[in-house]
Design a protein around this motif. Structure first.
Motif, PDB file in Angstrom:
ATOM      1  N   ARG A 164      61.920 -17.074  45.876  1.00 32.93           N
ATOM      2  CA  ARG A 164      62.835 -16.078  46.507  1.00 32.93           C
ATOM      3  C   ARG A 164      61.822 -15.246  47.616  1.00 32.93           C
ATOM      4  O   ARG A 164      62.663 -14.840  48.562  1.00 32.93           O
ATOM      5  CB  ARG A 164      63.129 -14.856  45.288  1.00 32.93           C
ATOM      6  CG  ARG A 164      64.071 -13.858  46.001  1.00 32.93           C
ATOM      7  CD  ARG A 164      65.384 -14.242  46.750  1.00 32.93           C
ATOM      8  NE  ARG A 164      65.729 -13.159  47.261  1.00 32.93           N
ATOM      9  CZ  ARG A 164      65.612 -12.633  48.264  1.00 32.93           C
ATOM     10  NH1 ARG A 164      64.724 -13.066  49.114  1.00 32.93           N
ATOM     11  NH2 ARG A 164      66.285 -11.704  48.694  1.00 32.93           N
ATOM     12  N   TYR A 165      60.754 -14.586  47.558  1.00 33.12           N
ATOM     13  CA  TYR A 165      60.137 -13.715  48.153  1.00 33.12           C
ATOM     14  C   TYR A 165      58.724 -14.381  48.914  1.00 33.12           C
ATOM     15  O   TYR A 165      58.470 -13.733  49.805  1.00 33.12           O
ATOM     16  CB  TYR A 165      59.657 -12.619  47.229  1.00 33.12           C
ATOM     17  CG  TYR A 165      60.876 -11.977  46.784  1.00 33.12           C
ATOM     18  CD1 TYR A 165      61.627 -11.052  47.689  1.00 33.12           C
ATOM     19  CD2 TYR A 165      61.142 -11.959  45.311  1.00 33.12           C
ATOM     20  CE1 TYR A 165      62.645 -10.244  47.102  1.00 33.12           C
ATOM     21  CE2 TYR A 165      62.191 -11.253  44.850  1.00 33.12           C
ATOM     22  CZ  TYR A 165      63.000 -10.611  45.556  1.00 33.12           C
ATOM     23  OH  TYR A 165      64.043  -9.483  45.270  1.00 33.12           O
ATOM     24  N   ALA A 172      64.834 -18.812  50.141  1.00 33.94           N
ATOM     25  CA  ALA A 172      65.042 -17.472  50.157  1.00 33.94           C
ATOM     26  C   ALA A 172      66.562 -17.286  50.243  1.00 33.94           C
ATOM     27  O   ALA A 172      67.100 -16.594  49.495  1.00 33.94           O
ATOM     28  CB  ALA A 172      64.350 -16.985  51.367  1.00 33.94           C
ATOM     29  N   LEU A 175      68.339 -18.193  46.891  1.00 38.94           N
ATOM     30  CA  LEU A 175      68.104 -17.235  45.758  1.00 38.94           C
ATOM     31  C   LEU A 175      68.345 -15.806  46.218  1.00 38.94           C
ATOM     32  O   LEU A 175      67.862 -14.929  45.567  1.00 38.94           O
ATOM     33  CB  LEU A 175      66.902 -17.519  45.229  1.00 38.94           C
ATOM     34  CG  LEU A 175      66.508 -19.080  44.594  1.00 38.94           C
ATOM     35  CD1 LEU A 175      65.014 -19.048  44.283  1.00 38.94           C
ATOM     36  CD2 LEU A 175      67.482 -19.102  43.280  1.00 38.94           C
TER      37      LEU A 175
END
Length: 562
Positions: A164-165, A172, A175
């Motif tokens: 995700r990050y 990205a 999610l």
């Protein structure tokens, strides 16, 4: 071109120093073609192809697996259409890379031969609460990564948060609703979402659902792609750029009794005829993404067998309308006729004949397409009628746009013979409407880097596809999409993407994606031209291979027939 799809997707993140991709002269291998065959020649080719393609097409039936018993031992060599990008599920984007991952990195969920989502590393389908904002996933017990580390909820949570990050993550957008992932128990994973997210389970049935060894991630950091460690039937051994990726059977794998091969080798061979020649000679045993002309030839070979399934994706041409600073950056303005005026892009689309492209380039063995959602999707909107070739209207649009003729642009295609042939046909058709297309055949990984960076006018763009329509749209056409190489920024598209993600019910979602498809088509930034089939050719003595609608070659249970 297929990206992870961009496997047939459009592009991968720029390779860092640790990435074993083509370098030096190979990266700079760009050629430009200007010779344009006449439309009359194309029509003559079409007439010739029709009589050849019909018998071949009728002989190709959907066949996704070979369940004959196999013996233990041996090495299986799989010829890939192109060089995979990074072997890091967080950053990877290509279809050929997904095929490698299918052998070494299992996911929380997978799809079966009927296209149904089933648990893989998870022990059951997710449970939701709090109006869909909390998702609970129970993991299988007793699993170990290839480096011996135990798979538990903490490892799964760490992988999801990395997907995700991590800066530059291709996951990205997939999610984006994920706020946090935490271990609620040793084997209980809890996801907290910003809003209900209907496509989540389908997302976790692909690379976003791959769980990485936390020990390997910590040890290798940005160099993880050269030392990938997951849970899977085979484990990574080595990669020699441009030549091979070698995997060996993982004795720690929880289902090792059903893994028969000692070793799997993936070799990039871009030319389909060369892949076929290697199959005939026995130097490789499986050829992925085989071109239709080679499929026709393989049908007559007694030592070869064909696997075929429909695709969930699409292929077409994408235009750079705002990618001025690279992926992940705010779209800007590009002052070219094709970028600033949708009428010019529509004129380009109207210069093309999807049926002729299919017959001339693909032997009539693919299907014309004009939208992002596969008919295989359970919530596919009613199939839109594809616009036919209309030179009169195309010329009128260019006149209304007030552009100087011919409208000049460069079209990037990969260096495979079939992709160059595709470019030549597009070049010839577009010329009749007032476009001067310069072809730039470019080495595949170089093309991914250049399109991601925004260094292009137009390119042969495609995606291998996902079960949920969101997976074919959001990452590519959302303003902040992780793979928005086109620089698209449209509030209506962003709004409809958000609605499609949060809305439950197949009928309601189908209406949303019908509206979204219309809005995308009005922009003419990504011109959908055809939907390919997944054709995989294997030697007759190989059994246990599986090829489902996602286009991946699954070799977990493969081996040599008894």
């Amino acid at each position: 071109m297929h990206r992870t799809g961009r496997g047939s997707r459009p592009g991968a993140p720029p390779a860092g120093p640790s990435t074993p991709l083509a370098t030096g002269a190979a990266r700079r291998r760009v050629r430009r073609w200007r010779a344009v065959p006449s439309t009359a020649v194309l029509l003559a080719l079409t007439a010739g192809c029709a009589s050849l393609s019909d018998p071949a097409r009728s002989a190709v039936t959907e066949r996704t697996s070979d369940d004959r018993p196999v013996r233990d031992g041996g090495t299986l060599t799989v010829a890939l259409k192109s060089e995979p990008d990074k072997l890091d599920p967080t950053l990877a984007e290509t279809l050929v890379g997904r095929t490698v991952f299918a052998a070494m990195c299992e996911k929380l969920y997978d799809i079966d031969r009927s296209g149904k989502i089933v648990p893989q590393l998870a022990s059951a389908l997710p449970r939701t609460s709090d109006g869909g904002r909390t998702v609970t996933i129970t993991l299988r017990r007793g699993l170990r990564f290839s480096d011996g580390t135990q798979l538990n909820a903490r490892a799964a949570a760490a992988s999801l948060m990395r997907h995700r990050y991590l800066p530059g993550s291709a996951r990205a957008t997939e999610l984006a609703p994920l706020k946090s992932a935490v271990a609620a128990g040793p084997y209980t994973l809890t996801l907290h979402l910003a809003q209900p997210y209907v496509p989540l389970t389908a997302v976790l049935a692909d690379r976003a659902g791959m769980v990485l060894s936390p020990r390997a991630v910590k040890k290798y950091g940005k160099n993880f792609s050269n030392h990938p460690s997951c849970v899977g039937p085979f484990k990574f051994v080595e990669r020699v750029t441009g030549d091979r990726i070698v995997l060996k059977k993982d004795p720690l794998y929880y289902d090792a009794d059903h893994v028969h091969l000692d070793e799997v080798v993936f070799k990039p061979i871009p030319d389909g005829s060369v892949r076929l020649a290697n199959l005939r000679a026995g130097d490789v045993q499986v050829g992925d993404q085989m071109d239709p002309v080679d499929v026709r030839s393989a049908l007559t070979e007694k030592n070869l067998q064909l696997f075929a399934s429909p695709s969930l994706g699409y292929q077409g041409i994408g235009f750079n309308v705002g990618n001025t600073r690279g992926l992940g950056q705010k779209p800007g303005k590009i002052d070219t006729p094709i970028a600033r005026d949708p009428r010019v892009r529509e004129a380009f689309e109207l210069s093309l004949d999807r049926d002729v492209i299919n017959k001339v380039v693909f032997q009539g063995m693919y299907a014309p397409a004009c939208g992002p959602v596969s008919p295989k999707s359970a919530i596919a909107p009613a199939a839109p009628g594809c616009p036919g070739r209309d030179l009169k209207k195309a010329k009128q649009l260019l006149k209304e746009a007030g552009v100087k003729l011919p409208v000049r642009l460069e079209l990037k295609v990969s260096t495979s013979p079939v992709d160059i042939r595709f470019g030549q046909v597009v070049q010839a058709m577009a010329k009749d409407a007032g476009f001067a297309v310069r072809l730039a055949p470019t080495e595949y990984t170089t093309m991914l880097q250049e399109t991601d960076a925004g260094r292009y006018d137009a390119y042969s763009s495609g995606w291998s596809g996902r079960l949920d329509p969101d997976g074919n749209i959001a990452s590519f056409l959302g303003t902040r999409g992780a793979m928005n190489t086109y620089g698209v920024s449209d509030p209506d598209i962003d709004r409809l993407i958000a609605e499609g993600r949060a809305t439950a019910g197949e009928k309601a979602r189908a209406r949303i994606y019908a509206d979204l498809t219309r809005r995308i088509r009005d922009q003419h930034t990504l011109i959908y031209l055809y939907r390919n089939n997944n054709y995989v050719v294997a030697r007759r003595d190989v059994a246990g291979v599986k090829v489902y609608d996602d286009g991946l070659v699954r070799v977990k249970e493969a081996g040599y027939a008894r």
